[in-house]
Design an enzyme around this catalytic site. Structure first.
Site, PDB file in Angstrom:
ATOM      1  N   GLU A 308       0.797  -1.317  -0.068  1.00 23.40           N
ATOM      2  CA  GLU A 308      -0.018   0.058  -0.258  1.00 23.40           C
ATOM      3  C   GLU A 308       0.709   1.251   0.057  1.00 23.40           C
ATOM      4  O   GLU A 308       0.534   2.393   0.701  1.00 23.40           O
ATOM      5  CB  GLU A 308      -1.090  -0.096   1.291  1.00 23.40           C
ATOM      6  CG  GLU A 308      -1.893  -1.285   1.204  1.00 23.40           C
ATOM      7  CD  GLU A 308      -2.930  -1.205   2.516  1.00 23.40           C
ATOM      8  OE1 GLU A 308      -2.736  -0.757   3.399  1.00 23.40           O
ATOM      9  OE2 GLU A 308      -4.113  -1.926   2.111  1.00 23.40           O
ATOM     10  N   ASP A 387      -8.094  -8.577   4.572  1.00 27.11           N
ATOM     11  CA  ASP A 387      -8.142  -7.382   5.311  1.00 27.11           C
ATOM     12  C   ASP A 387      -9.166  -7.162   6.280  1.00 27.11           C
ATOM     13  O   ASP A 387     -10.206  -6.778   5.930  1.00 27.11           O
ATOM     14  CB  ASP A 387      -8.026  -6.215   4.368  1.00 27.11           C
ATOM     15  CG  ASP A 387      -7.603  -4.861   5.464  1.00 27.11           C
ATOM     16  OD1 ASP A 387      -7.174  -5.403   6.396  1.00 27.11           O
ATOM     17  OD2 ASP A 387      -7.789  -3.830   4.520  1.00 27.11           O
ATOM     18  N   GLU A 415     -12.529  -1.596  12.132  1.00 25.96           N
ATOM     19  CA  GLU A 415     -12.668  -0.589  10.788  1.00 25.96           C
ATOM     20  C   GLU A 415     -13.663  -1.218   9.784  1.00 25.96           C
ATOM     21  O   GLU A 415     -14.490  -0.165   9.216  1.00 25.96           O
ATOM     22  CB  GLU A 415     -11.215  -0.921  10.351  1.00 25.96           C
ATOM     23  CG  GLU A 415     -11.053  -0.515   8.992  1.00 25.96           C
ATOM     24  CD  GLU A 415      -9.716  -0.724   8.307  1.00 25.96           C
ATOM     25  OE1 GLU A 415      -8.790  -1.403   8.882  1.00 25.96           O
ATOM     26  OE2 GLU A 415      -9.431  -0.346   7.099  1.00 25.96           O
TER      27      GLU A 415
HETATM   28  O1  GCW Z   1      -7.310  -2.409   6.651  1.00 29.12           O
HETATM   29  C1  GCW Z   1      -6.099  -1.697   5.966  1.00 29.12           C
HETATM   30  C2  GCW Z   1      -6.303  -0.299   6.335  1.00 29.12           C
HETATM   31  C3  GCW Z   1      -5.119   0.774   6.346  1.00 29.12           C
HETATM   32  C4  GCW Z   1      -4.034  -0.005   7.082  1.00 29.12           C
HETATM   33  C5  GCW Z   1      -3.867  -1.137   6.301  1.00 29.12           C
HETATM   34  C6  GCW Z   1      -2.751  -1.929   7.170  1.00 29.12           C
HETATM   35  C7  GCW Z   1      -2.321   1.085   8.270  1.00 29.12           C
HETATM   36  O2  GCW Z   1      -7.455   0.208   5.801  1.00 29.12           O
HETATM   37  O3  GCW Z   1      -5.515   1.928   6.911  1.00 29.12           O
HETATM   38  O4  GCW Z   1      -2.923   0.919   6.961  1.00 29.12           O
HETATM   39  O5  GCW Z   1      -4.959  -2.196   6.381  1.00 29.12           O
HETATM   40  O6  GCW Z   1      -3.039  -2.947   7.973  1.00 29.12           O
HETATM   41  O7  GCW Z   1      -1.450  -1.914   7.007  1.00 29.12           O
END
Ligand code: GCW
Length: 845
Positions: A308, A387, A415
């Site tokens: 990311e 995720d 989240e």
């Molecule tokens: O779930 C996602 C989140 C990001 C996060 C990423 C991660 C810190 O939306 O905000 O970044 O995972 O776990 O690295």
């Protein structure tokens, strides 16, 4: 909230509203955030205990001191007892060696496992003696908290003789705090650690947090976000971090930090951050030494790399093992560890490539590296391959690393699960993952045993909970704190049940009244399935806006982009084909017994069906229902279940703290309304797409609903909501900024039968602005309220679509007869056009 809003919202009279408003104000002033609002209230004890209130430490360590202080505070508060004369005996806290020395001849266990404790009630020279003995002082501290938990939950002390030790060595929370004070994916205020690019002057909340963490056995806290971590290695920041470590140390919580793998370049000014470059190695060694000079007990570092947008070893053709090991070698002499995250994937995948699959990434990248990581590296693996989804299979990587230490990464902050505005108790989800058997090497290998190090005989392993607490009461919602509590308890002992943990938490936090405990626990246990029922189905990935808030529905947001959270829906069907035979091959990453189960449609568990297979809408599930009919049914069921949570809570009125009662009551009312919006978004989207009617006739038909776009409008203009599914019928109305009118109105004529009705108003409460609404009949105002909650998004959509229900002046409904007019008046604010979706008229009885 103003008194008038309170009265409007809760349907209560003005005087009650006045008193409640006063209570809120007093409440906020009297208790700025403290850990005592959580499960360390020491108020819910059964009123007596046989633990002597004369308490002393046998040694002089800081943690024993903390333990004694805590016991004095807790026992006194719960029993009402004052330190008594020595005839009533004493409670002692120490290490096993100290106990042996202080009570010669007393039979003590030969050995306690690391950080373990022994609790014993006995008689010494004719007087009662309670012993809290730790393998070391840290174990003694855990023992003290355990003793207090026993008192608070009404345990039987007559034969107290218990030995416990943590199941795994790494039990950390990770915070995603940024130096500017913003907490990424935090829903509860600003950072307790940082502000304005620096560590905060006042770290009392860090100490309070450490106390909470210690009470449930957590031993590490990583305080900064895994993204953009470079500034945390600047010398000034290290000084500040050392202050945080000092603040948490009395509670045995060791500091950890996230580091940016490009720091040698970004902070050190080197030309490269290639982990195999000798200058880079030397830089890390020197930097780590500099940190340990100030923080001698730093627990370790966490790394997010090549993920990311974060830099990583791939820039130099190096592997995650190369990157992890350069850090590990620098940390090893100090006893520190590296938590290297397996959350590494390409977020520029090609949607048109039917073989592309983000779920494959962690296994594809890390499995070939098994055995190459240094002994003090732990690979940190999110529980699922994507995720933190509400429903997602266990990551196959847990079974793919036999010569590497592993930790599971769970998410305490919600989240993708309602962001603390929705009640979702996560322990049942976590338990499902921890108890899952991956059948590696054709034998039983449960996830919890893998991370304990048992399955593959590893020295290290553990559980990481992404917590993201903030200054607004830690996790914001009082009941969300059950998740922080449960995380710690499960990291200590993953064999505890979700029910048992819920009961413990409720007794300590809310009440020991059996009816209260039973009700709250039932609500907690039902909350995760309920959330799943109204937000998704059969293992689809999240249906939220994945590039934005991750909160309200936005079904298209996951599709046709590089992020790979696809569900691949179309007019004919939905789901990702991840089979080996015809799909991405992901199911082949599991050990053979599971791979076989997931490969076939017939044997894939239905709650993961669409994760593994693309299915026609008309496919019949085991129940005989088609997939599309299931979508309709489960979403209607989910909204009923959400409403039921509120009904359950209502039975606690008068039995629990009134402030907590009202706070959670309002939250559950909001949740029930938001669940309806979720239901309608998903049902209308897939109804339109599939063109297949609901056999029960609900999809597309809303009895009693009057759309704003069909009303007689004055000042309001019809707008398209984006995404369309977030508004009933895709449209809403918003005040026209070019209109000179101060307020806008939507008016309908009632044509149903005469009677009493509840009238729900579905409106959009935009972020950072406060619009006002009134509802009236026949020209008379009935109720008014302000759109002043805090939701994501500055545009009207499912993030901020909110329901206000008017129950009439006496709570028995609003009287309506044919020909009556109903009117909603919206007063916009500069950046909130008082947008309105519909009203819905339901019989009050
Ligand atoms: O779930 C996602 C989140 C990001 C996060 C990423 C991660 C810190 O939306 O905000 O970044 O995972 O776990 O690295």
């Amino acid at each position: 909230m103003s008194k008038k809003q309170l009265a409007a919202r809760w349907g209560i009279d003005f005087m009650t509203a006045f008193l409640l408003a006063a209570a809120f104000a007093a409440g906020t002033m009297a208790h700025a955030q403290t850990e005592d609002q959580a499960w360390l209230r020491y108020a819910g004890g059964p009123g007596r205990s046989t633990v002597p209130v004369s308490i002393r430490a046998l040694g002089s360590s800081e943690m024993e001191h903390s333990a004694v202080q805590e016991l004095q505070r807790g026992i006194a508060a719960m029993t009402g007892a004052q330190p008594a004369n020595s005839g009533q005996g004493e409670t002692v806290v120490g290490t096993l060696d100290e106990v042996r020395a202080a009570f010669p001849g007393l039979q003590v266990p030969a050995h306690l496992a690391a950080h373990g404790f022994w609790l014993k009630r006995t008689v010494w020279h004719g007087r009662p003696l309670v012993i809290v003995a730790g393998s070391n002082e840290h174990g003694a501290l855990f023992g003290a908290f355990d003793l207090l938990r026993r008192v608070a939950t009404g345990a039987d002390f007559s034969h107290l003789d218990a030995i416990e030790s943590p199941a795994m060595p790494i039990r950390w929370v990770d915070e995603w705090d940024n130096a500017d004070g913003v907490v990424t994916r935090g829903y509860d205020g600003r950072s307790i650690f940082f502000e304005g690019g620096k560590v905060r002057d006042d770290l009392s909340e860090a100490t309070a947090y450490a106390r909470l963490l210690a009470s449930v056995g957590i031993n590490g806290c990583n305080v900064n976000n895994v993204n953009d971590a470079a500034p945390f290695l600047e010398p000034g920041m290290i000084k500040g971090l050392a202050r945080i470590a000092d603040a948490m140390r009395p509670w045995g919580v060791r500091l950890a930090i996230s580091v940016d793998i490009a720091s040698p370049q970004k902070v050190g000014g080197l030309k490269t951050f290639d982990p195999l470059d000798p200058d880079v190695k030397a830089w890390w060694t020197a930097k780590v030494n500099e940190i340990y000079q100030q923080i001698p007990d730093l627990a370790g570092v966490t790394v997010k790399a090549d993920s990311e947008g974060q830099p990583g070893p791939a820039s130099y053709g190096r592997s995650p093992a190369d990157a992890a090991n350069v850090l590990a070698n620098a940390l090893a002499p100090h006893g520190g560890v590296v938590l290297y995250r397996a959350f590494v994937y390409n977020n520029h995948l090609d949607y048109s490539d039917m073989k592309a699959d983000r779920a494959r990434a962690a296994y594809d990248i890390f499995h070939p590296l098994d055995g190459q990581f240094a002994p003090n590296v732990i690979v940190q693996i999110k529980y699922g391959p994507i995720d933190f989804q509400a429903e997602e299979p266990v990551s196959p990587l847990f079974a793919g690393l036999h010569k590497t230490n592993e930790a599971v990464e769970l998410q305490i902050t919600q989240e993708y699960l309602g962001q603390q505005r929705h009640l979702v108790y996560l322990a049942p989800l976590w338990k499902e993952k921890l108890d899952f058997d991956l059948h590696a090497e054709s034998r039983s290998t449960l996830v919890k045993e893998i991370i304990e190090g048992k399955s593959f005989n590893r020295p290290l392993g553990g559980m990481i909970g992404v917590s993201c607490v903030g200054r607004d009461n830690w996790l914001g919602a009082p009941l969300a704190m059950a998740n922080l509590y449960a995380f710690g308890r499960l990291a200590w002992n993953p064999n505890l049940s979700a029910e048992q943990i819920a009961a413990e938490w409720t007794k300590q936090t809310i009440s020991t009244d059996p009816q209260v405990v039973a009700t709250v626990d039932k609500m907690l246990m039902q909350s995760w399935p309920t959330y799943v029922h109204y937000t998704g189905f059969l293992g689809t990935q999240t249906l939220t806006d994945i590039t934005g808030s991750h909160y309200g529905p936005n079904i298209e947001a996951s599709e046709r982009n590089g992020w790979g959270q696809w569900h691949r829906d179309d007019a004919k069907g939905i789901g990702m084909d991840r089979s080996v035979a015809t799909g991405t091959g992901y199911s082949g990453q599991y050990p053979p017994a599971l791979a076989k189960i997931y490969e076939s449609i017939a044997t894939t568990p239905e709650d993961e069906l669409l994760f593994f297979h693309h299915m026609p809408w008309t496919y019949k599930l085991h129940s005989g229902k088609t997939v599309i009919q299931y979508v309709y049914d489960i979403h209607y069921q989910g909204t009923e279940e959400a409403a039921q949570l509120g009904n359950e809570w209502a039975t606690l009125k008068g039995k629990i703290d009134p402030q907590l009662f009202e706070d959670e009551r309002a939250r559950l009312e909001y949740q029930a309304g938001h669940a309806i919006m979720w239901r309608d978004a998903i049902v209308q989207y897939f109804f339109k797409e599939s063109g297949i009617p609901d056999t029960l006739g609900r999809a597309g038909h809303y009895p009693g609903r009057l759309e704003a776009e069909d009303a007689h409008l004055s000042g309001y203009k019809v707008i398209d909501v984006a995404p369309w599914e977030d508004a009933s019928g895709g449209k809403a109305v918003a005040c026209d900024p070019s209109s000179a009118q101060k307020t806008c109105t939507a008016e309908w004529t009632y044509n149903g039968h005469a009677g009493r009705f509840n009238v729900a108003v579905q409106y959009f409460d935009l972020q950072g602005a406060v619009a006002h609404f009134t509802l009236g009949t026949n020209g008379t105002e009935i109720v008014s309220w302000a759109a002043n909650d805090k939701f994501p998004s500055h545009a009207p959509n499912g993030d901020n679509s909110t329901r206000f229900t008017a129950h009439g002046p006496d709570g028995r409904g609003i009287e309506l007869k044919p020909g009556d007019t109903l009117r909603v008046e919206g007063a916009p604010d500069a950046s909130d056009p008082a947008a309105l979706d519909y009203i819905e008229i339901d019989p009050a009885e």
